[in-house]
Design an enzyme around this catalytic site. Structure first.
Site, PDB file in Angstrom:
ATOM      1  N   ASP A  73      -6.315   8.324   7.530  1.00 14.58           N
ATOM      2  CA  ASP A  73      -5.061   8.359   6.791  1.00 14.58           C
ATOM      3  C   ASP A  73      -5.229   9.011   5.415  1.00 14.58           C
ATOM      4  O   ASP A  73      -6.359   9.280   4.979  1.00 14.58           O
ATOM      5  CB  ASP A  73      -4.477   6.940   6.646  1.00 14.58           C
ATOM      6  CG  ASP A  73      -5.530   5.875   6.323  1.00 14.58           C
ATOM      7  OD1 ASP A  73      -6.630   6.242   5.880  1.00 14.58           O
ATOM      8  OD2 ASP A  73      -5.248   4.693   6.511  1.00 14.58           O
ATOM      9  N   ASN A 141      -2.517  -7.870   5.669  1.00  9.62           N
ATOM     10  CA  ASN A 141      -1.327  -8.117   6.497  1.00  9.62           C
ATOM     11  C   ASN A 141      -1.547  -7.680   7.947  1.00  9.62           C
ATOM     12  O   ASN A 141      -0.601  -7.584   8.718  1.00  9.62           O
ATOM     13  CB  ASN A 141      -0.112  -7.385   5.910  1.00  9.62           C
ATOM     14  CG  ASN A 141      -0.304  -5.864   5.888  1.00  9.62           C
ATOM     15  OD1 ASN A 141      -1.313  -5.343   6.362  1.00  9.62           O
ATOM     16  ND2 ASN A 141       0.667  -5.156   5.342  1.00  9.62           N
ATOM     17  N   HIS A 143      -2.671  -4.695   8.943  1.00 12.28           N
ATOM     18  CA  HIS A 143      -2.471  -3.282   9.253  1.00 12.28           C
ATOM     19  C   HIS A 143      -3.781  -2.612   9.687  1.00 12.28           C
ATOM     20  O   HIS A 143      -4.870  -3.044   9.318  1.00 12.28           O
ATOM     21  CB  HIS A 143      -1.801  -2.517   8.087  1.00 12.28           C
ATOM     22  CG  HIS A 143      -2.640  -2.246   6.890  1.00 12.28           C
ATOM     23  ND1 HIS A 143      -2.112  -2.154   5.614  1.00 12.28           N
ATOM     24  CD2 HIS A 143      -3.973  -2.015   6.726  1.00 12.28           C
ATOM     25  CE1 HIS A 143      -3.067  -1.888   4.762  1.00 12.28           C
ATOM     26  NE2 HIS A 143      -4.213  -1.800   5.409  1.00 12.28           N
ATOM     27  N   GLU A 148       1.694  -0.342   9.210  1.00 13.39           N
ATOM     28  CA  GLU A 148       2.084  -1.637   8.665  1.00 13.39           C
ATOM     29  C   GLU A 148       2.727  -2.492   9.767  1.00 13.39           C
ATOM     30  O   GLU A 148       3.089  -1.971  10.832  1.00 13.39           O
ATOM     31  CB  GLU A 148       3.081  -1.417   7.513  1.00 13.39           C
ATOM     32  CG  GLU A 148       2.530  -0.576   6.366  1.00 13.39           C
ATOM     33  CD  GLU A 148       1.545  -1.320   5.460  1.00 13.39           C
ATOM     34  OE1 GLU A 148       0.876  -2.269   5.928  1.00 13.39           O
ATOM     35  OE2 GLU A 148       1.432  -0.942   4.289  1.00 13.39           O
TER      36      GLU A 148
HETATM   37  C1  F6R Z   1      -8.331   2.855   5.297  1.00 13.14           C
HETATM   38  C2  F6R Z   1      -7.292   2.166   5.999  1.00 13.14           C
HETATM   39  C3  F6R Z   1      -6.917   0.748   5.774  1.00 13.14           C
HETATM   40  C4  F6R Z   1      -8.065  -0.133   5.288  1.00 13.14           C
HETATM   41  C5  F6R Z   1      -7.568  -1.536   4.982  1.00 13.14           C
HETATM   42  C6  F6R Z   1      -8.659  -2.423   4.461  1.00 13.14           C
HETATM   43  O1  F6R Z   1      -8.469   4.180   5.761  1.00 13.14           O
HETATM   44  O2  F6R Z   1      -6.698   2.783   6.799  1.00 13.14           O
HETATM   45  O3  F6R Z   1      -6.382   0.213   6.961  1.00 13.14           O
HETATM   46  O4  F6R Z   1      -9.055  -0.175   6.276  1.00 13.14           O
HETATM   47  O5  F6R Z   1      -6.533  -1.486   4.063  1.00 13.14           O
HETATM   48  O6  F6R Z   1      -9.107  -1.933   3.239  1.00 13.14           O
HETATM   49  P1  F6R Z   1     -10.357  -2.634   2.503  1.00 13.14           P
HETATM   50  O7  F6R Z   1     -11.519  -2.351   3.376  1.00 13.14           O
HETATM   51  O8  F6R Z   1     -10.441  -1.930   1.184  1.00 13.14           O
HETATM   52  O9  F6R Z   1     -10.026  -4.062   2.412  1.00 13.14           O
END
Ligand code: F6R
Length: 249
Positions: A73, A141, A143, A148
């Site tokens: 992403d 959450n 995701h 989301e």
């Molecule tokens: C990152 C992504 C997100 C993260 C998620 C957890 O490319 O797509 O889904 O994996 O937000 O982020 P951290 O590891 O920083 O808690």
């Protein structure tokens, strides 16, 4: 009526984030050993110990020369020169140090027209023969990527609106005064489910409810990570801190 087949999701509970990273690297190395591997990568804080180990392996001789890679992403409105962009993150933490050239790795272009870029990116993944192993983190959450809660399980790469919870969590990666973008480009859940293997890493007590939501209870778009249970070859590596309260067998 849509009939979904639920597969057996492998969940390994390991001591701490270092043990999770060690095990993740074992699995990633199996993919890197393929003749023409395609690795999907996540950003965020959880995979950082994994990328540290991959940098060490590159420094001691592991070759990444035949690897191609796709980022999950990117924020809309941020380009490679913007420090909080995922492009900059991956260049700095992984692709630069392991010697991947610009023709070997791809990230959605946050500065391009989002809808056309989403289509281009989805096509590029398909043209590369698909992803062999997709590394994933999880949002508090539930995701995955920036899909989301409420994202359709057959969604493809597209422009999405970030939830308030995600913007709050990711604010730590932005300098004071620079707002977290409202929109992002993300591989869809359908895109992720097409990868031949999925590897999700979950560490820390802030992810306790995300982990239990992902693996227990109903499979629902309200918790995007439950989609992993629809994949025939998905593994979650979690540390003890994230797994508090889970039933053990
Ligand atoms: C990152 C992504 C997100 C993260 C998620 C957890 O490319 O797509 O889904 O994996 O937000 O982020 P951290 O590891 O920083 O808690």
């Amino acid at each position: 009526m849509t009939v979904r087949r639920e597969f057996c999701l492998r969940v390994e509970i390991l001591r701490d984030p270092d043990a999770v990273a060690d095990r993740a690297v074992e699995i990633i190395r199996e993919t890197i050993a393929l003749p023409a591997p395609v690795l999907g990568v996540a950003t965020g804080h959880t995979p950082l110990p994994i990328y540290e180990r991959l940098r060490e392996l590159a420094a001691t001789g592991l070759s990444f020369s035949h690897l191609r890679s796709f980022a999950l992403d990117e924020y809309c409105g941020l380009g490679p020169e913007d420090a909080p962009s995922y492009h900059a993150f991956l260049q700095q933490e992984l692709f630069g140090p392991v010697g991947l050239g610009p023709d070997q790795w791809h990230a959605p272009d946050g500065l391009a027209e989002p809808d056309a870029e989403a289509h281009r990116y989805e096509t590029a993944i398909r043209d590369a023969g698909g992803i062999d192993l997709q590394i994933l983190g999880i949002g508090r959450n539930g995701h995955i990527g920036f899909n989301e809660p409420g994202s359709a399980f057959d969604s493809l790469t597209r422009r999405v609106t970030l939830s308030e919870d995600t913007k709050k969590a990711n604010k730590r990666d932005f300098p004071p005064g620079q707002p977290v973008p409202h929109e992002a480009l993300t591989m869809g859940i359908g895109t992720i489910l097409r990868a031949r293997k999925l590897l999700m890493v979950i560490t820390g007590e802030t992810k306790i409810s995300a982990l239990s939501g992902a693996i227990m209870g109903p499979i629902t778009p309200d918790i995007p990570a439950t989609a992993l249970r629809l994949h025939p070859d998905a593994t979650i590596l979690a540390d003890e801190a994230a797994a508090v309260g889970l039933p053990r067998i």
